[in-house]
Design a protein around this motif. Structure first.
Motif, PDB file in Angstrom:
ATOM      1  N   LYS A  22      -4.369  -2.151   1.326  1.00 47.74           N
ATOM      2  CA  LYS A  22      -3.634  -2.822   0.255  1.00 47.74           C
ATOM      3  C   LYS A  22      -4.454  -3.927  -0.381  1.00 47.74           C
ATOM      4  O   LYS A  22      -4.440  -4.115  -1.604  1.00 47.74           O
ATOM      5  CB  LYS A  22      -2.318  -3.398   0.808  1.00 47.74           C
ATOM      6  N   THR A  23      -5.195  -4.663   0.421  1.00 42.96           N
ATOM      7  CA  THR A  23      -6.033  -5.744  -0.107  1.00 42.96           C
ATOM      8  C   THR A  23      -7.110  -5.193  -1.022  1.00 42.96           C
ATOM      9  O   THR A  23      -7.344  -5.720  -2.123  1.00 42.96           O
ATOM     10  CB  THR A  23      -6.675  -6.534   1.046  1.00 42.96           C
ATOM     11  N   MET A  24      -7.786  -4.129  -0.584  1.00 44.91           N
ATOM     12  CA  MET A  24      -8.833  -3.534  -1.412  1.00 44.91           C
ATOM     13  C   MET A  24      -8.246  -2.973  -2.705  1.00 44.91           C
ATOM     14  O   MET A  24      -8.804  -3.169  -3.789  1.00 44.91           O
ATOM     15  CB  MET A  24      -9.557  -2.435  -0.625  1.00 44.91           C
ATOM     16  N   GLY A 137     -11.186 -11.536  -5.413  1.00 49.18           N
ATOM     17  CA  GLY A 137     -10.949 -10.200  -4.883  1.00 49.18           C
ATOM     18  C   GLY A 137     -12.070  -9.723  -3.986  1.00 49.18           C
ATOM     19  O   GLY A 137     -11.826  -9.115  -2.932  1.00 49.18           O
ATOM     20  N   ALA A 138     -13.325  -9.996  -4.391  1.00 49.43           N
ATOM     21  CA  ALA A 138     -14.466  -9.533  -3.603  1.00 49.43           C
ATOM     22  C   ALA A 138     -14.541 -10.242  -2.258  1.00 49.43           C
ATOM     23  O   ALA A 138     -14.818  -9.624  -1.222  1.00 49.43           O
ATOM     24  CB  ALA A 138     -15.761  -9.747  -4.389  1.00 49.43           C
ATOM     25  N   VAL A 144     -11.391  -9.114   4.952  1.00 44.94           N
ATOM     26  CA  VAL A 144     -10.344  -8.313   5.600  1.00 44.94           C
ATOM     27  C   VAL A 144     -10.910  -7.026   6.191  1.00 44.94           C
ATOM     28  O   VAL A 144     -10.472  -6.579   7.248  1.00 44.94           O
ATOM     29  CB  VAL A 144      -9.218  -8.008   4.576  1.00 44.94           C
ATOM     30  N   TRP A 145     -11.906  -6.427   5.538  1.00 39.81           N
ATOM     31  CA  TRP A 145     -12.430  -5.141   6.005  1.00 39.81           C
ATOM     32  C   TRP A 145     -13.379  -5.327   7.190  1.00 39.81           C
ATOM     33  O   TRP A 145     -14.056  -6.346   7.310  1.00 39.81           O
ATOM     34  CB  TRP A 145     -13.148  -4.420   4.859  1.00 39.81           C
ATOM     35  N   LEU A 200       1.639  -8.975  -6.855  1.00 38.00           N
ATOM     36  CA  LEU A 200       0.689  -9.603  -5.938  1.00 38.00           C
ATOM     37  C   LEU A 200       1.312 -10.746  -5.146  1.00 38.00           C
ATOM     38  O   LEU A 200       0.870 -11.051  -4.039  1.00 38.00           O
ATOM     39  CB  LEU A 200      -0.521 -10.138  -6.715  1.00 38.00           C
ATOM     40  N   ARG A 201       2.331 -11.390  -5.719  1.00 37.01           N
ATOM     41  CA  ARG A 201       2.945 -12.543  -5.041  1.00 37.01           C
ATOM     42  C   ARG A 201       3.479 -12.159  -3.669  1.00 37.01           C
ATOM     43  O   ARG A 201       3.495 -12.981  -2.755  1.00 37.01           O
ATOM     44  CB  ARG A 201       4.073 -13.104  -5.903  1.00 37.01           C
ATOM     45  N   SER A 202       3.915 -10.913  -3.517  1.00 32.93           N
ATOM     46  CA  SER A 202       4.462 -10.494  -2.228  1.00 32.93           C
ATOM     47  C   SER A 202       3.798  -9.249  -1.662  1.00 32.93           C
ATOM     48  O   SER A 202       4.075  -8.861  -0.533  1.00 32.93           O
ATOM     49  CB  SER A 202       5.973 -10.224  -2.361  1.00 32.93           C
ATOM     50  N   GLY A 203       2.894  -8.631  -2.421  1.00 31.20           N
ATOM     51  CA  GLY A 203       2.336  -7.356  -2.015  1.00 31.20           C
ATOM     52  C   GLY A 203       1.212  -7.430  -1.005  1.00 31.20           C
ATOM     53  O   GLY A 203       0.995  -6.485  -0.248  1.00 31.20           O
ATOM     54  N   ILE A 204       0.453  -8.522  -0.975  1.00 30.35           N
ATOM     55  CA  ILE A 204      -0.666  -8.634  -0.043  1.00 30.35           C
ATOM     56  C   ILE A 204      -0.640  -9.984   0.666  1.00 30.35           C
ATOM     57  O   ILE A 204      -0.043 -10.947   0.182  1.00 30.35           O
ATOM     58  CB  ILE A 204      -2.035  -8.458  -0.753  1.00 30.35           C
ATOM     59  N   ASP A 205      -1.300 -10.023   1.811  1.00 32.23           N
ATOM     60  CA  ASP A 205      -1.379 -11.247   2.601  1.00 32.23           C
ATOM     61  C   ASP A 205      -2.632 -12.034   2.249  1.00 32.23           C
ATOM     62  O   ASP A 205      -3.627 -11.486   1.783  1.00 32.23           O
ATOM     63  CB  ASP A 205      -1.404 -10.909   4.093  1.00 32.23           C
TER      64      ASP A 205
END
Length: 444
Positions: A22-24, A137-138, A144-145, A200-205
């Motif tokens: 999800k983050t990527m 983003g990068a 995370v990865w 994005l506000r709730s979709g990713i940590d």
């Protein structure tokens, strides 16, 4: 089980969890919107200026186009450095949301330009907003990865730009026939990303690495205010991130080398590759074929190649290492520039060569998202990445300016493109001076 064990016993993608994907994907989509907006300008700047310039200046449209693109790039540099700093202090996720909302609003405002000066000024503001998104983003994807797949994740994230470029090319293929105001529609569509920011506000940590470092930063500040003696790491956490980047000799060396490598990639792309659509359009017009249609074909082909190159560099870097792959991309870009601009005027072949050229000249950008996170510690990772990615734009913005003037001076694109392509030599010779980081943990 360790990351190394996982990497050795099952396919790389099975070791990833839902949050990592999800983050990527979120970073990819944010970068895709940046790509749409950027290439929308490249595709429409000539049409827009034909409407916005006085009749007496229309013969110099290409020079004005170079000026507008250069001013956008200058704004990108300003916003990018600011965005990287904010991402280290406010967090990756929050800064990404703010950046997406900002460029959604400013892109829509570009459609309201009434002359070329207002258009250029609005483009500068758009550039500031766009530049803020990439480093967030990068850096978040890298944090995370897992180590064994980080290059792949970065390459897949970077594909967003190529997808956005392709999307703009595809949409322009249909919208370009809507008359002299078609370019305004392209920019009005740029408002759509604002809806994505709400998800994005709730979709990713938030990045756990950043959260842990931010807690250390708060503790170090409190300790400094109490008058206690600070450890070296606590001194670093109390320094402003830009100052911190240049305080350590090794980090300073890396930043300077990467700056000039990034300058190579950025100056070459903005000085050469932004002219692919108008170059092919000019060839088509000389053959009495629809120029905007062929420009869209070439742009879509070029960006399909770019998408392949983005992912390909990341996957190859995880397989063969950062150094040899980045050197390959610089060398191939040098060779493929004259192949595109000088070797043929056959339109079908030009469209094919544009795709191969895009693999290396556009896909080359992935070295920044693959390699940079592995060269800077978490406390100033986004700042270091943003400096390297965006500061070269303070020089590279002159590329489109000079390129536009050289096109007028030389009476065409070819000589200008080949002259600019020599800068790829600089990037090639600098690569060996950086450490190989394939499969290694991120600096803490």
């Amino acid at each position: 089980m360790s990351t190394a064990s996982i990497a050795g016993t099952e396919p790389w993608y099975r070791s990833l969890n839902a949050n990592q994907w999800k983050t990527m994907i979120a970073s990819n989509i944010g970068w895709m919107f940046d790509g749409y907006e950027t290439f929308a300008l490249i595709l429409t700047v000539g049409v827009a200026l034909h409407q916005l310039l006085p009749a007496s200046e229309l013969s110099h449209t290409q020079a004005f186009a170079g000026t507008v693109i250069g001013i956008t790039l200058l704004g990108w540099g300003v916003g990018g450095v600011i965005g990287g700093i904010l991402a280290d202090y406010l967090g990756r996720r929050r800064t990404m949301i703010l950046a997406i909302l900002a460029y959604s609003l400013t892109t829509g405002l570009s459609a309201l330009a009434w002359d070329w000066v207002s258009f250029a000024l609005l483009r500068f503001v758009v550039g500031v907003a766009i530049g803020s998104e990439w480093a967030t983003g990068a850096s978040m994807t890298a944090e995370v990865w897992p180590d064994h797949a980080r290059g792949r994740g970065a390459g897949l994230m970077q594909c967003g730009l190529g997808i956005g470029f392709f999307l703009a090319s595809f949409i322009w293929l249909f919208i370009s026939g809507y008359g002299p105001n078609a370019w305004r529609i392209m920019f009005l569509l740029g408002i759509v990303p604002g809806l994505f920011a709400l998800w994005l506000r709730s979709g990713i940590d938030e990045s756990k690495r950043w959260e842990a470092t931010n807690e250390k930063r708060k503790s170090a500040r409190a300790k400094k205010m109490s008058g206690a003696v600070l450890a070296p790491e606590e001194h670093a956490l109390n320094r402003f991130t830009i100052a911190d980047l240049f305080a350590d000799p090794e980090l300073r060396k890396r930043a300077i080398i990467c700056f000039f490598m990034s300058l190579t990639t950025t100056l070459a792309w903005w000085g050469i590759s932004t002219w692919v659509p108008p170059f092919v359009a000019a060839v088509a017009a000389a053959q009495h074929l629809p120029p905007q249609t062929w420009a869209s074909y070439a742009a879509m082909s070029y960006n399909i190649g770019g998408i392949i190159g983005y992912a390909g560099l990341g996957f190859m870097a995880d397989r063969f290492g950062r150094k040899p792959v980045v050197m390959l991309f610089f060398a191939a870009s040098l060779v493929l520039t004259p192949a595109l601009y000088m070797w043929t005027t056959n339109l079908e072949l030009l469209v094919l060569i544009a795709a191969v050229n895009g693999i290396f000249t556009l896909g080359q950008y992935s070295w920044l998202s693959v390699w940079l996170p592995e060269l800077f510690p978490t406390r100033m990772r986004a700042t270091g990445m943003a400096f390297v990615f965006n500061a070269p734009r303070f020089i590279a913005f002159m590329g489109p300016l000079f390129a536009g003037l050289l096109i007028v001076q030389f009476g065409g694109f070819s000589k200008m493109a080949v002259a600019f392509s020599l800068i790829y030599i600089l990037g090639f010779v600098l690569v060996p001076f950086l450490p190989e980081t394939k499969g290694q943990p991120l600096p803490t």
